[in-house]
Design an enzyme around this catalytic site. Structure first.
Site, PDB file in Angstrom:
ATOM      1  N   HIS B   6      29.057  -8.715 -59.435  1.00  0.00           N
ATOM      2  CA  HIS B   6      28.198  -9.874 -59.215  1.00  0.00           C
ATOM      3  C   HIS B   6      29.285 -11.152 -59.433  1.00  0.00           C
ATOM      4  O   HIS B   6      29.280 -11.898 -60.529  1.00  0.00           O
ATOM      5  CB  HIS B   6      27.412 -10.110 -60.122  1.00  0.00           C
ATOM      6  CG  HIS B   6      26.065 -11.335 -59.531  1.00  0.00           C
ATOM      7  ND1 HIS B   6      24.973 -11.179 -60.049  1.00  0.00           N
ATOM      8  CD2 HIS B   6      26.401 -12.312 -58.826  1.00  0.00           C
ATOM      9  CE1 HIS B   6      24.443 -12.418 -59.534  1.00  0.00           C
ATOM     10  NE2 HIS B   6      25.290 -12.858 -58.693  1.00  0.00           N
ATOM     11  N   HIS B   8      30.571 -15.082 -57.555  1.00  0.00           N
ATOM     12  CA  HIS B   8      30.341 -15.978 -56.341  1.00  0.00           C
ATOM     13  C   HIS B   8      31.467 -16.917 -56.499  1.00  0.00           C
ATOM     14  O   HIS B   8      32.278 -17.309 -57.516  1.00  0.00           O
ATOM     15  CB  HIS B   8      29.289 -16.707 -56.496  1.00  0.00           C
ATOM     16  CG  HIS B   8      27.871 -15.988 -56.284  1.00  0.00           C
ATOM     17  ND1 HIS B   8      27.511 -15.329 -55.421  1.00  0.00           N
ATOM     18  CD2 HIS B   8      26.945 -15.762 -57.228  1.00  0.00           C
ATOM     19  CE1 HIS B   8      26.425 -14.622 -55.630  1.00  0.00           C
ATOM     20  NE2 HIS B   8      25.925 -15.247 -56.802  1.00  0.00           N
ATOM     21  N   ARG B  71      29.239 -18.703 -52.514  1.00  0.00           N
ATOM     22  CA  ARG B  71      28.400 -19.558 -53.795  1.00  0.00           C
ATOM     23  C   ARG B  71      26.897 -19.354 -53.294  1.00  0.00           C
ATOM     24  O   ARG B  71      26.521 -19.679 -52.332  1.00  0.00           O
ATOM     25  CB  ARG B  71      28.750 -20.952 -53.650  1.00  0.00           C
ATOM     26  CG  ARG B  71      28.007 -21.429 -54.898  1.00  0.00           C
ATOM     27  CD  ARG B  71      28.472 -23.112 -54.876  1.00  0.00           C
ATOM     28  NE  ARG B  71      27.796 -23.749 -56.158  1.00  0.00           N
ATOM     29  CZ  ARG B  71      28.546 -24.726 -56.811  1.00  0.00           C
ATOM     30  NH1 ARG B  71      29.651 -25.218 -56.430  1.00  0.00           N
ATOM     31  NH2 ARG B  71      28.120 -25.150 -57.938  1.00  0.00           N
ATOM     32  N   SER B  73      23.833 -20.526 -54.541  1.00  0.00           N
ATOM     33  CA  SER B  73      23.111 -21.726 -54.687  1.00  0.00           C
ATOM     34  C   SER B  73      23.455 -22.585 -53.291  1.00  0.00           C
ATOM     35  O   SER B  73      22.472 -23.308 -53.084  1.00  0.00           O
ATOM     36  CB  SER B  73      23.272 -22.401 -55.918  1.00  0.00           C
ATOM     37  OG  SER B  73      24.540 -23.038 -55.921  1.00  0.00           O
ATOM     38  N   HIS B 178      19.121 -11.957 -53.555  1.00  0.00           N
ATOM     39  CA  HIS B 178      19.645 -13.332 -54.360  1.00  0.00           C
ATOM     40  C   HIS B 178      19.005 -14.290 -53.436  1.00  0.00           C
ATOM     41  O   HIS B 178      19.553 -14.553 -52.299  1.00  0.00           O
ATOM     42  CB  HIS B 178      21.311 -13.182 -54.236  1.00  0.00           C
ATOM     43  CG  HIS B 178      21.636 -14.013 -55.365  1.00  0.00           C
ATOM     44  ND1 HIS B 178      21.305 -15.184 -55.360  1.00  0.00           N
ATOM     45  CD2 HIS B 178      22.529 -13.500 -56.275  1.00  0.00           C
ATOM     46  CE1 HIS B 178      22.024 -15.755 -56.761  1.00  0.00           C
ATOM     47  NE2 HIS B 178      22.539 -14.635 -57.209  1.00  0.00           N
ATOM     48  N   TYR B 194      15.878 -18.166 -59.602  1.00  0.00           N
ATOM     49  CA  TYR B 194      16.820 -16.905 -59.317  1.00  0.00           C
ATOM     50  C   TYR B 194      15.970 -15.573 -59.876  1.00  0.00           C
ATOM     51  O   TYR B 194      15.750 -14.703 -59.408  1.00  0.00           O
ATOM     52  CB  TYR B 194      18.199 -16.816 -60.061  1.00  0.00           C
ATOM     53  CG  TYR B 194      19.400 -17.890 -59.355  1.00  0.00           C
ATOM     54  CD1 TYR B 194      18.623 -18.358 -58.116  1.00  0.00           C
ATOM     55  CD2 TYR B 194      20.585 -17.506 -59.654  1.00  0.00           C
ATOM     56  CE1 TYR B 194      19.611 -19.078 -57.409  1.00  0.00           C
ATOM     57  CE2 TYR B 194      21.418 -18.349 -58.818  1.00  0.00           C
ATOM     58  CZ  TYR B 194      21.019 -18.968 -57.811  1.00  0.00           C
ATOM     59  OH  TYR B 194      22.266 -19.686 -57.129  1.00  0.00           O
ATOM     60  N   GLU B 284      28.488 -12.751 -63.039  1.00  0.00           N
ATOM     61  CA  GLU B 284      27.974 -13.849 -62.165  1.00  0.00           C
ATOM     62  C   GLU B 284      28.661 -14.956 -62.595  1.00  0.00           C
ATOM     63  O   GLU B 284      28.790 -16.081 -62.435  1.00  0.00           O
ATOM     64  CB  GLU B 284      26.603 -14.339 -63.072  1.00  0.00           C
ATOM     65  CG  GLU B 284      25.779 -15.109 -61.786  1.00  0.00           C
ATOM     66  CD  GLU B 284      24.293 -15.698 -62.680  1.00  0.00           C
ATOM     67  OE1 GLU B 284      23.970 -14.971 -63.649  1.00  0.00           O
ATOM     68  OE2 GLU B 284      23.850 -16.445 -62.088  1.00  0.00           O
TER      69      GLU B 284
END
Lengths: 336, 336
Positions: B6, B8, B71, B73, B178, B194, B284
């Protein structure tokens, strides 16, 4: 004394639901006379609804008093309008008052509020006053999402809620942050909506200065604080990155978690990371999970067993089972 | 080998965001020509964006490969329409492909999807095929709430998603569930939205027979499974009351949690209650929490340190760090 801070009247006599069903049916009939109406439930029916359930479990599990409120999933603030909620809420609270009058040693009342989707909570002040001043209730359940899963109200830290908070402070009563049933098919009421709301509320509290504005305002976040204790490091880090206060400082006099976490490893984690002064014993009994865990032979929601198994000092257990709850709900001291 | 499932590309060169800003600005101008456009980023700029961040942390923390995606978000599936998402997604995925081409030993690609609020995910099949077949990507990120916090799409178990699942199964690639940034002010993107999405997805999986219809469909629920492990007893009880399969049986070949939980007690809980075969190492990094924990002196998101501290067997650690990930993302075996 062992005080369970989280119990709902989930076993109310069937007339209560029949009233609600008729009320909802009437919403489709614009010519229906919308009056408060009556609820014919006898004292014996109330006794019967409790003797085989909450009272039986209190005796079996060794708990003394339950802070008791109407069934949370049935609050249904997204149904109808403000008058719908007002009538429904009055009956629900009246019934809790009758329970507390019949069993003053076993139950202390907390009220439902007549919140309504799209209506500011100012209209809940009157019912809060009625329940606290006339019935001797000691707190309320505040729904952060009266839309039932569409999350259309402003965050709990918005000034939208301030007039209601002002009254809570004046009456010195806390609120449990508690959503109701969801009408959004993405969510399961007790399986995701409840916990999501708990997590959401805590993050809102991290982001704002609500407790600077209301230093004595107190919230109980139920279900063990949602996802927060499991992700304690994440929240510590998020607060730190955003230059917000330490979680312990933010929570100290204002935010409390109950122990409605239905397995020992979860309760161990909760008491390991969250300050013991901010944890109140609760079981949500009779509530979301009604079965017996075949691995332990005990009810999942018999949370006292998990706490009994913890290596906490007697002093800490006393805080958790009684002292903290007396601090958060000070009006209980006049009751039990 | 240690595979982080995980990561990004949160540190992409600023031209990427400039492209997105211009694209969003153009939405207000109905006469703007909406073309894919170009992104001028040099290989050196890509190297620079990674050397001081993800690559540095890989070296410092002793991890080998990161399964890398755009990414999360910034996916912003609630912005614009299907064409907006298509153009934005293509650029984001192209950039991940360039990263993986520059550093084939350090990064393996997972794609963003051109999901769009109100549009069925069938239109994501083409981009999934492009990324898997042309770029060698090994999975995708699937957003259960393309509305960005209003939760207007059907649950993940609805047939709405089936054509996309069929393609995932055909290509033998999993999806990480996600969400992206939220436009609902109740939620904080990384602090509540999240985790709520993670919890919500798992409860949806409990309620339906999705994996009877797709026995080889695989989902990774990130952020340690949201609130699930902390409330493992609650979910075991809810499944039992509803006469659904045991959680372990439901998850076995289909649902996996990562280890993005930023403190030792949380990781201890996760590995105590969830089958080790269903946990994939993830951090993450560089992501939601970027600070150093003053109590440990280490980065909150250095999750490898927590796992290193666990009393797990070498065999279990190997599963967690590598074996399980190879099983869930089998296309990684052609890569590293």
């Amino acid at each position: 004394m062992i005080i369970d801070c989280h119990g709902h009247y989930t076993t109310a006599p069937k007339q209560l639901q029949a009233y609600r069903d008729a009320q909802i049916a009437d919403l489709k009939n614009p010519s229906a006379t919308r009056t408060l109406g009556t609820l014919n439930i006898s004292d014996d029916e109330i006794r019967e609804s409790l003797e085989g359930a909450q009272l039986k479990f209190q005796r079996e599990r060794g708990t003394d008093v339950t802070i008791f409120s109407p069934r949370a999933s049935a609050m249904g603030h997204h149904i109808g309008d403000a008058k719908t909620s007002q009538h429904w809420t009055q009956h629900c609270n009246d019934l809790i008052h009758r329970v507390c009058t019949l069993y003053p040693k076993n139950f202390v009342g907390v009220c439902q509020l007549p919140q309504t989707q799209g209506v500011a909570p100012t209209n809940c002040i009157e019912e809060l006053e009625r329940c606290v001043n006339e019935f001797g209730f000691i707190g309320c359940n505040l729904n952060p999402d009266p839309s039932g899963g569409n999350w259309t109200a402003p965050p709990l830290t918005d000034k939208y809620w301030y007039p209601f908070y002002k009254k809570m402070v004046e009456l010195d009563v806390p609120a449990m942050v508690h959503v109701s049933a969801t009408c959004n098919p993405n969510f399961h009421t007790t399986g995701s909506h409840y916990l999501n709301a708990d997590t959401t509320a805590f993050m809102q509290f991290i982001q704002a200065d609500l407790f600077k504005d209301f230093p004595t305002l107190r919230f109980i976040i139920p279900h063990g604080g949602g996802a927060i204790p499991y992700h304690w490091g994440r929240y510590r880090g998020l607060a730190q990155d955003a230059k917000r206060p330490l979680l312990e400082d933010m929570m100290r006099n204002n935010v409390f978690f109950d122990t409605c976490v239905y397995h020992l490893p979860g309760i161990e984690l909760l008491t390991k990371v969250v300050p013991i002064d901010n944890i109140l014993f609760g079981s949500e009994m009779v509530g979301a999970v009604r079965g017996i865990d075949p691995r332990t032979g005990s009810y999942y929601d018999d949370t006292k067993r998990y706490i009994d198994a913890l290596p906490l000092s007697d002093q800490d257990k006393k805080k958790l089972f009684e002292g903290n709850t007396r601090k958060v709900y000070p009006r209980i001291n006049k009751k039990v």
